[in-house]
Design an enzyme around this catalytic site. Sequence first.
Site: not given
Ligand code: ADP
Length: 456
Positions: A364, A155
């Site tokens: 990312d 991922h």
């Molecule tokens: P990572 O997997 O590195 O955290 P991604 O952007 O690919 O980054 O996925 C993050 C997921 O977590 C997304 O579905 C997003 O909506 C959720 N997310 C990220 N930050 C928050 C937050 N502060 N509060 C709630 N959900 C979050």
Amino acid sequence: MSRLIAISNRVAAPSGGKTAGGLAVGILAALRQSGGIWFGWGGKTCHGEPSEPKLEKHGNITFATVDIDKADFDGYYNDYCNGTLWPLFHYMLGILKYDREAQEAYQRVNQLFARKLRPLLQPDDRIWVHDYHLIPLAQELRRAGAEQPIGFFLHVPFPSFDVLRTLPRYRGLLRAMAQFDVVGFQTRQDCENFLGGLRSAGLGGAPCGDGRVAALDRRILVDAFPIGIDVEEAAEQGAASMESASVQRLARDLGDRELVIGVDRLDYSKGLPERFRAFETLLERHPGSRRQLVFLQIASPTRTGVRAYQEIRHELERSAGHINGRFAEPDWTPIRYINRGLSRKLLMGYFRVARIGLVTPMRDGMNLVAKEFVAAQDPADPGVLVLSRLAGAAAELGDGALLVNPYDPVGVADAILKASEMPPQERREKHAMMMQVLRNNDIHAWRRRFIEALGD
Ligand code: ADP
């Protein structure tokens, strides 16, 4: 159709009460289709050898979770996964820590997973392993006698060879990856980096002519499977949550000011201090934007057991305080910084209220927030996505987003300004272009493609 066995570090078992994120939605949809097992850590540590996996059956899916010995868990998860592999794979060598004992704990946890999973397997199962926590799992399952097809999806990004070889014993990692039958990445560039790594390490990497490549004495399929989101769900949640009192309060409070939004886990790869600096640069260089823009950053704490994560939290608090102290007026605060996670529904509503989505990671694998921001918009009056070139999502959304280099605060500041001034017609066109891409490759298309590659 044969069963699917999905394995990831954490399992979103229904009894755990956790809401399913993007990955969980994809895995669950795949498991529902063919039935099978989702295997992983259940969230508890123990002392010594863990007991047999806890099995929880829901319809045609069995959730199988194991405990992990406390000392092994610290070495495996905090030190090696999050202290070594995560920074290495995100090109952040300055904070990479390496400890041989942690690497051995990582291997032991993978052995444990193989040992506990092996008795649950049937001969015609297909196995799908997720992410950097479990790179040695195919190797360990093969040693334990498993002959089923095993696929791996990474991922996060996969680094170029010159970065990869910073890792002591990096050849072991490449060898372990070569034990899978399918090795999937988020982007073509990640595939190229992996193949380049195999070649440079003298472990193979040459095409076999049947779409596979030679690796050690095996033939493996290496391909890009960019992960998608549940587009319709995000769009529906975005529209529905405009009814929510909290979203309406935010919209009222903004008045005719425009909202710039960032939503991330509080992780140094997400470029948050740099993003704050870019916003400061905007206010400095373009005084006309003061009072017109409000930047809402929602950053949920994560991996709080790792030192680098504690440091970045303090750094951000300082930075928000500094910028607000410098520019705020009695009736306007430039940065609103929320240091906790919010519900998905609420996030989709905030995305829809925002004029600009600021997604500027230093690196990312994909970045699902970028996709969620786009999907949650009102197609008649959509916001603009400002996106880092160094996110996997840029390979797909590059034509519709404003691409920036997160290391360049002036460039990011200019893009925010451009986004805030973009005429409605151009915003609609860009949004429609990105929605087309998202719909063509949503979370269901992603899991279908991978399972197909693994073979029926
Ligand atoms: P990572 O997997 O590195 O955290 P991604 O952007 O690919 O980054 O996925 C993050 C997921 O977590 C997304 O579905 C997003 O909506 C959720 N997310 C990220 N930050 C928050 C937050 N502060 N509060 C709630 N959900 C979050």
